[in-house]
Design an enzyme around this catalytic site. Structure first.
Site: not given
Ligand SMILES: Cc1cc2nc3c(=O)[nH]c(=O)nc-3n(C[C@H](O)[C@H](O)[C@H](O)COP(=O)(O)OP(=O)(O)OC[C@H]3O[C@@H](n4cnc5c(N)ncnc54)[C@H](O)[C@@H]3O)c2cc1C
Length: 799
Positions: A500
């Site tokens: 989220e």
């Molecule tokens: C257990 C689990 C359940 C989930 N359930 C769902 C679901 O039901 N439906 C769904 O659609 N998604 C779901 N997600 C996805 C979740 O919303 C994403 O993991 C999340 O949005 C982050 O994306 P990412 O993991 O690709 O990380 P990335 O986007 O690759 O981010 C990596 C890091 O970079 C940071 N970052 C990125 N951009 C910036 C910026 N501009 N400035 C500073 N920092 C930044 C982030 O804060 C993070 O710390 C789930 C994830 C997990 C792990």
């Protein structure tokens, strides 16, 4: 002439500015000077008259809108329009989502605390309380976290219970067969379930959070609601919502999943529909879902819907038995047993009616998601953090009370009292903020900035709580097994941090980015008027803004110099100092954000270290105000006073640190240094919670006193048959009963009446010497047995 009257006028002007009356503060001195000149024309020297003439000219140019627009605004506007950051449509929709509430007051530098205190958090209804005390308690009793850990799933009878008792449809209205519960009740249910099992809490939370049900309720067609909501409410349909992709995580708007509007065959007939291709990952419940909410970009190359080819992000509901839907694999999220996995599809044809809200909502998906996130994010994860922190407080308080090293309970060491107090203090703050935010959602708000604040800062606070708890319990927190009370929350912690809106992104970019535009009284109006080249609107916003900056500068400086003594609290008594400090912090925050925006302009968007500190300040202001409100709403009892004081002192110190670091790192070094001296002079800096206060909090958690029970009210407390929290509770109970008899033995040892051997070895002698009676002896023996049992950890056959 004497310069005393000039000085007097200057002071009057400052006083008016402090009160926020900027325009009057400029005009009034002029009027008084005019009268003074009429009464005593000879006493004016040329210097003074000249000074006032210049002043009068400035007041006319700045104060008369018509002249101001002609002379100033028309010339300033084009330059400002280029300074304001340009935004993509996706960014704009995200920024405009939801509503603004108490956050706007905190942002303004002049919060009206009476408004906050007058706000009524609606209590849960009798039906909701009955559900919490019966169905919810029963579910908790059915849950065995260690069995769930080993089986990698909830047992079938638990799944059936969750579905049949309506846990999947808490937010669905009763006319569709759901429970129709408030946000407050939903939050409390999630809190209670998560105090027992994270896996069950996630399973209950997801269908009641951002997903098909929430989207259907707000945007679905009547037909879609009639069909799906009853099925979702009773668990016939298990929902999942798929937004995230391998190359679109935090930047969800960059998704590449797409749909092409076309004609195709559906149930033997040719219909207008879309061919969908997607590749999503991390989707909670996807492996077991029967209904998939899917976000994708819709294109209409053949103009079947109208002139627009790129219709943008769209949300649809796809039954997972539709040919071509793949959802048969799963991830393993840090070993926490709940279903999560990828899903994909290629050229899957579905009718256009599958779009949530029908074909007319094609392309509206992003706004729908952002709007729903604005409310939902403020309920689910805060609920989990609330229940989790309460369960930890309860368990670790008991552990620190019964676990003895060097001959005394470890909770009596100052080194343990520090983290123990942090656990108790943060638990109070987390639950105060959780309740206030759910109350706002129930009052019809979709508080976008506040929900981002509670998502990020309550999960971060929970991370502090769990890490402190691990330190306090030592090896007992590390060895897995049915006796471990921390492992599941510890493993699940990074999940709350990531989902989220990952916390780094939320803290660094979203909270201040959205706050500055939505909560700021003038910024958004200035920007949109500048983009529209609307001179009168821009003029009103800009000069209202200028007046407010002058006024905040005076107010923040006066409050900084006087350690907030001149601020007026809404109530006398124990909260007064804290309300005053919060007023001061709000003024300091407002000034710091104005200075950051003015000196960095559009480039502030990329200075994330600075915006993160502003987010820290705004967020801790919200957490502090929620803490104060909780204390007042709960009757300002002595029982809770130390928790409120700890929460406020911690929050205000965090705000001060964040703002001082911001000023230290402001690219304009002179301005940064000057403001730091003005806002936080050395004599009026706030201090973190004192050792004395921390010791008070820690002691409140060591006995099973009223404060501990009130702090952990609402969670599930298992019986003594439970090897984890249940045994700890029982051991604490016995330890408290044995405390007085044990003291008698110690006193007798000190007096030389009993030998200084191990307490248990001299109990019979203590009875024969009349130090103890037999009941007291048995209490000590029982407590020792119970303690011995509760501090054991699990071991297993070597594999
Ligand atoms: C257990 C689990 C359940 C989930 N359930 C769902 C679901 O039901 N439906 C769904 O659609 N998604 C779901 N997600 C996805 C979740 O919303 C994403 O993991 C999340 O949005 C982050 O994306 P990412 O993991 O690709 O990380 P990335 O986007 O690759 O981010 C990596 C890091 O970079 C940071 N970052 C990125 N951009 C910036 C910026 N501009 N400035 C500073 N920092 C930044 C982030 O804060 C993070 O710390 C789930 C994830 C997990 C792990």
């Amino acid at each position: 002439m004497s310069y005393l009257p000039v000085l007097g006028l200057l002071l009057l002007s400052v006083a008016l500015l402090y009160q926020g009356r900027a325009f009057l503060s400029w005009v009034l001195p002029l009027g008084i000077a005019f009268i003074y000149w009429r009464v005593s024309p000879d006493s004016w020297g040329t210097g003074t008259a000249g000074l006032f003439a210049i002043y009068a000219l400035c007041v006319i140019v700045f104060g008369v809108p018509l002249i101001r627009r002609l002379v100033l605004t028309r010339n300033i506007l084009p330059a400002m329009a280029t300074i304001f950051p340009k935004m993509s449509e996706t960014e704009r929709v995200a920024l405009e989502a939801g509503t603004v509430w108490w956050d706007a007051d905190l942002f303004s530098g002049r919060p009206d605390f009476q408004k906050l205190l007058d706000f009524q958090v609606a209590p849960t209804s009798a039906e909701e309380r009955s559900f919490l005390e019966n169905e919810c308690e029963e579910l908790c009793r059915m849950l065995d976290p260690w069995q769930i850990h080993n089986d990698r799933d909830l047992p079938p009878n638990v799944w059936d219970f969750i579905k049949s008792k309506g846990f999947m449809g808490l937010i669905i209205p009763t006319e569709y067969g759901g429970k129709g519960f408030s946000a407050q009740a939903t939050s409390e249910i999630i809190a209670k379930v998560s105090s027992r099992s994270v896996s069950a809490a996630v399973t209950v939370m997801v269908p009641n959070s951002l997903g098909p049900a929430e989207l259907l309720l707000h945007y679905g067609t009547q037909e879609q609601r009639d069909h799906y909501l009853p099925r979702l409410a009773d668990g016939r349909d298990i929902p999942a919502f798929a937004l995230t992709e391998p190359n679109a995580g935090s930047d969800a708007g960059a998704m590449t999943s797409y749909g092409i509007v076309c004609k195709g065959q559906w149930e033997g007939e040719e219909v207008l529909g879309m061919r969908l291709t997607w590749n999503k990952r991390y989707i909670t419940l996807a492996p077991v879902a029967t209904l998939l909410g899917l976000a994708f970009k819709l294109r209409d190359p053949d103009g079947l819907l109208g002139d627009e080819e790129d219709l943008d992000i769209t949300c649809a509901l796809i039954p997972t038995d539709t040919p071509g839907v793949v959802h048969d694999r799963q991830h393993d999220p840090l070993g926490v047993p709940f279903f999560n996995g990828p899903t994909s599809g290629e050229d899957v044809f579905v009718p256009l009616e599958f779009i949530i809200g029908g074909a007319e909502r094609a392309g509206h998906g992003w706004r729908m998601l952002m709007d729903c996130l604005s409310a939902g994010r403020g309920v689910s994860l805060p609920g989990m953090s609330g229940g989790g922190s309460q369960a930890i407080t309860r368990g670790v308080g008991a552990y620190a009370s019964i676990r003895e090293q060097f001959g005394i309970p470890i909770g009596q060491f100052e080194g343990i009292q520090e983290p123990l107090a942090r656990i108790g203090g943060l638990t109070y703050v987390i639950n105060a903020s959780r309740t206030l935010t759910a109350g706002a959602v129930d009052a019809g708000e979709k508080p976008a900035v506040i929900s981002a604040i509670v998502k990020a800062y309550l999960t971060e606070s929970m991370r502090v709580v769990i890490n402190d708890a691990m330190d306090i319990t030592g090896g007992a927190g590390i060895c897995l097994g049915p006796r471990n009370i921390l492992a599941q929350a510890y493993h699940a912690m990074p999940i709350s941090i990531t989902v989220e809106g990952a916390n780094i992104l939320t803290r660094n970019m979203i909270i201040f980015g959205q706050g500055a535009i939505r909560c700021h009284p003038y910024a958004f109006e200035e920007m949109s008027a500048a983009w529209d080249r609307d001179v009168p609107r821009f003029d009103r916003a800009l000069f209202g803004h200028v007046g407010s900056v002058f006024s905040t500068f005076v107010r923040a400086s006066v409050l900084g110099a006087t350690c907030a003594r001149l601020a007026t609290p809404p109530l006398p008594g124990p909260t007064a100092t804290h309300f005053r400090q919060l007023s001061r912090m709000s003024a300091a925050f407002n000034l710091c954000s104005e200075v950051s925006m003015a000196t960095l302009g559009g480039s502030l968007k990329f200075r994330e270290r600075l915006t993160a500190r502003l987010a820290d300040a705004l967020s801790w202001m919200y957490l502090s105000s929620a803490t104060l409100k909780r204390f007042v709403d709960e009757g300002q009892t002595e029982r809770d006073r130390a928790f409120m004081e700890w929460g406020c002192a911690h929050a205000h110190h965090e705000i001060q640190q964040a703002l001082m670091e911001l000023l230290d790192n402001l690219p304009n070094r002179f301005l940064g240094r000057m403001l730091k001296i003005k806002l936080f002079p050395w004599w009026s800096r706030v201090q973190p919670p004192s050792d004395h206060l921390s010791a008070k909090l820690a002691k409140a958690l060591l006995d099973d006193g009223e404060a501990r029970r009130h702090l952990t009210n609402g969670i599930h407390i298992p019986g003594p048959e439970d090897l984890g929290l249940g045994r700890l509770e029982a051991a604490l109970d016995r330890a408290v009963q044995a405390r007085a008899p044990r003291k008698k033995v110690k006193d007798a040892q000190r007096a030389g009446e009993l030998p200084r051997s191990d307490e248990l070895d001299i109990l019979d002698e203590a009875v024969s010497q009349g130090v103890l009676n037999e009941i007291e002896r048995d209490l000590i023996i029982d407590a020792a047995k119970s303690r011995d049992d509760a501090v054991q950890v699990d071991d297993f056959e070597r594999s």
